[in-house]
Motif scaffolding. Structure first.
Motif, PDB file in Angstrom:
ATOM      1  N   LEU A 128      64.960  67.996  59.068  1.00 61.20           N
ATOM      2  CA  LEU A 128      64.561  66.645  58.663  1.00 61.20           C
ATOM      3  C   LEU A 128      63.069  66.400  58.898  1.00 61.20           C
ATOM      4  CD1 LEU A 128      65.418  63.984  57.518  1.00 61.20           C
ATOM      5  CD2 LEU A 128      66.284  63.293  59.730  1.00 61.20           C
ATOM      6  N   SER A 129      62.587  66.678  60.103  1.00 55.08           N
ATOM      7  CA  SER A 129      61.165  66.438  60.387  1.00 55.08           C
ATOM      8  C   SER A 129      60.262  67.328  59.541  1.00 55.08           C
ATOM      9  CB  SER A 129      60.870  66.654  61.868  1.00 55.08           C
ATOM     10  OG  SER A 129      61.683  65.837  62.651  1.00 55.08           O
ATOM     11  N   PRO A 130      60.510  68.647  59.482  1.00 57.57           N
ATOM     12  CA  PRO A 130      59.628  69.475  58.645  1.00 57.57           C
ATOM     13  C   PRO A 130      59.659  69.073  57.171  1.00 57.57           C
ATOM     14  CG  PRO A 130      61.123  70.862  59.934  1.00 57.57           C
ATOM     15  CD  PRO A 130      61.511  69.454  60.193  1.00 57.57           C
ATOM     16  N   LEU A 131      60.846  68.682  56.672  1.00 55.19           N
ATOM     17  CA  LEU A 131      60.948  68.249  55.275  1.00 55.19           C
ATOM     18  C   LEU A 131      60.109  66.995  55.050  1.00 55.19           C
ATOM     19  CD1 LEU A 131      64.525  68.479  53.729  1.00 55.19           C
ATOM     20  CD2 LEU A 131      62.380  69.210  52.734  1.00 55.19           C
ATOM     21  N   ALA A 132      60.207  66.045  55.983  1.00 56.84           N
ATOM     22  CA  ALA A 132      59.430  64.808  55.857  1.00 56.84           C
ATOM     23  C   ALA A 132      57.943  65.138  55.805  1.00 56.84           C
ATOM     24  CB  ALA A 132      59.741  63.874  57.021  1.00 56.84           C
ATOM     25  N   LEU A 166      56.456  68.061  54.989  1.00 49.19           N
ATOM     26  CA  LEU A 166      56.113  68.796  53.771  1.00 49.19           C
ATOM     27  C   LEU A 166      56.054  67.870  52.561  1.00 49.19           C
ATOM     28  CD1 LEU A 166      58.035  72.179  53.868  1.00 49.19           C
ATOM     29  CD2 LEU A 166      55.622  71.862  53.361  1.00 49.19           C
ATOM     30  N   MET A 167      57.039  66.978  52.475  1.00 49.77           N
ATOM     31  CA  MET A 167      57.052  66.049  51.337  1.00 49.77           C
ATOM     32  C   MET A 167      55.824  65.165  51.353  1.00 49.77           C
ATOM     33  SD  MET A 167      60.896  64.744  50.820  1.00 49.77           S
ATOM     34  CE  MET A 167      62.182  65.835  50.253  1.00 49.77           C
ATOM     35  N   GLY A 168      55.479  64.661  52.541  1.00 51.81           N
ATOM     36  CA  GLY A 168      54.299  63.811  52.663  1.00 51.81           C
ATOM     37  C   GLY A 168      53.052  64.563  52.214  1.00 51.81           C
ATOM     38  N   GLN A 169      52.966  65.835  52.629  1.00 54.21           N
ATOM     39  CA  GLN A 169      51.820  66.664  52.284  1.00 54.21           C
ATOM     40  C   GLN A 169      51.749  66.905  50.768  1.00 54.21           C
ATOM     41  OE1 GLN A 169      51.852  69.343  55.499  1.00 54.21           O
ATOM     42  NE2 GLN A 169      50.618  70.866  54.391  1.00 54.21           N
ATOM     43  N   VAL A 170      52.908  67.313  50.206  1.00 55.64           N
ATOM     44  CA  VAL A 170      52.947  67.614  48.775  1.00 55.64           C
ATOM     45  C   VAL A 170      52.658  66.350  47.957  1.00 55.64           C
ATOM     46  CG1 VAL A 170      54.464  68.298  46.871  1.00 55.64           C
ATOM     47  CG2 VAL A 170      54.427  69.633  48.979  1.00 55.64           C
ATOM     48  N   ALA A 171      53.132  65.196  48.447  1.00 52.62           N
ATOM     49  CA  ALA A 171      52.886  63.943  47.727  1.00 52.62           C
ATOM     50  C   ALA A 171      51.388  63.688  47.604  1.00 52.62           C
ATOM     51  CB  ALA A 171      53.572  62.777  48.441  1.00 52.62           C
ATOM     52  N   THR A 220      48.923  66.272  47.927  1.00 50.02           N
ATOM     53  CA  THR A 220      48.126  67.377  47.394  1.00 50.02           C
ATOM     54  C   THR A 220      48.560  67.890  46.022  1.00 50.02           C
ATOM     55  OG1 THR A 220      49.504  68.941  48.598  1.00 50.02           O
ATOM     56  CG2 THR A 220      47.502  68.217  49.690  1.00 50.02           C
ATOM     57  N   ALA A 221      49.816  67.650  45.623  1.00 47.73           N
ATOM     58  CA  ALA A 221      50.279  68.241  44.354  1.00 47.73           C
ATOM     59  C   ALA A 221      49.478  67.691  43.176  1.00 47.73           C
ATOM     60  CB  ALA A 221      51.762  67.969  44.159  1.00 47.73           C
ATOM     61  N   THR A 270      48.288  72.909  44.205  1.00 45.42           N
ATOM     62  CA  THR A 270      47.550  72.002  45.082  1.00 45.42           C
ATOM     63  C   THR A 270      46.044  72.158  44.910  1.00 45.42           C
ATOM     64  OG1 THR A 270      47.795  73.651  46.817  1.00 45.42           O
ATOM     65  CG2 THR A 270      49.368  71.848  46.820  1.00 45.42           C
TER      66      THR A 270
END
Lengths: 197, 197
Positions: B40-44, B46-51, B53-54, B65
């Motif tokens: 859960l924490s790593p997914l949160a 990663l999603m924040g990061q991708v949101a 940088t993508a 990215t």
């Protein structure tokens, strides 16, 4: 690829979720990237929040964000009845049906000698404590009709015998179920428990 | 319920992902909460990061990215060949096959009068520019064998006629496919394109 490292990592991690594989994880991630403002950012925020706040209810084991869950706190729920379920998902399923008005107790698994799960690993001692503390008169065992589920039900029944009324969910033909698609065990159970019209 | 508001919101949002419904979203969320540190924490994060940088590659429309994607930047890729695909997912599928060594061009959809998608809404003018700028000699149209896909292919072919060699993916029996399960159109295409042994 360097330029897609984060995205690849996200896909790999999403693919670990139950119900998703590599292909559906890729689809989901592309969909989220396309709906960045609507889906990806809010999901990231919500996950981060839930990762911090989610906890098990101190009393029943339900998952929520407070020390004691709403069901345990609610004054509208009937006192004296506890429905014992294996898992939080089962509790949620019971709540969706909306027919049970008592409180719950989530075991967090079933007894399993193979996996070294004993009563201490489950929430069984806590259940025994609650019987006294909450003046429980009926315990409904809503456990799966599997070997592990039934072993666990028997163990709990032994522990609570003579102290409460013990019941279990009825077994039989599911509503909307066609006989042709049912397994032999279900048909046998339904026939043995047949009712006069 | 108050104590599960965030969790309910997370389930509702997860259920919007393609391939997940309310039931599988609940399972996924419970699974994530149980594997909080691992999932859960790593997914949160990663999603924040991708949101953040993508982004789409400035040249070909691939998602990554960086401003220009690795494929467009790579010196190992053959110059002079562009494979035109509808969607980033198609580009990724081609890359998994690992057999095409040229570069790509992602249209971002297909022409559709009904949905008011014209050449400007797709990345077609950019493709025409690239033909000159990159000295392209062959354009492979890897578009779906649907009406929209073929309409788009014809339009692009009209635009590029006489300037490059135009090819499209072969149609026929999929590897491992059984004739019994194939649709009539595929069998017809495979028969018409039959090859001497």
């Amino acid at each position: 690829m360097n330029s897609t490292r984060d995205i690849d990592a996200l896909i790999e991690m999403m693919a670990k979720l139950p119900g998703l594989g590599p292909r559906s994880a890729r689809r989901a991630v592309l969909h989220m990237i396309r709906k960045r403002e609507l889906l990806l950012s809010p999901l990231a925020d919500l996950m981060g929040q839930v990762a911090v706040t989610a906890r098990e209810c101190h009393t029943c084991g339900n998952i929520g964000t407070t020390e004691t869950c709403d069901i345990c706190l609610s004054e509208k729920r009937a006192n004296g009845m506890i429905c014992v379920v294996e898992d939080v998902a089962d509790l949620w399923a019971m709540e969706r049906a909306g027919v049970f008005r008592g409180r719950y107790h989530v075991l967090g698994g079933t007894l399993s000698a193979l996996d070294q799960v004993g009563p201490e690993q489950l929430r069984i001692p806590r259940l025994v404590d609650r019987i006294e503390a909450e003046n429980i008169t009926e315990v409904i065992l809503a456990l799966a009709a599997t070997v592990e589920g039934q072993t666990t039900a028997h163990y709990i029944a032994d522990q609570l015998e003579d102290r409460v009324t013990l019941t279990s969910l009825a077994q039989g033909v599911p509503i909307g179920g066609e006989l042709d698609y049912l397994d032999d065990g279900t048909i046998t159970a339904a026939l043995n428990a047949r009712k006069a019209l």
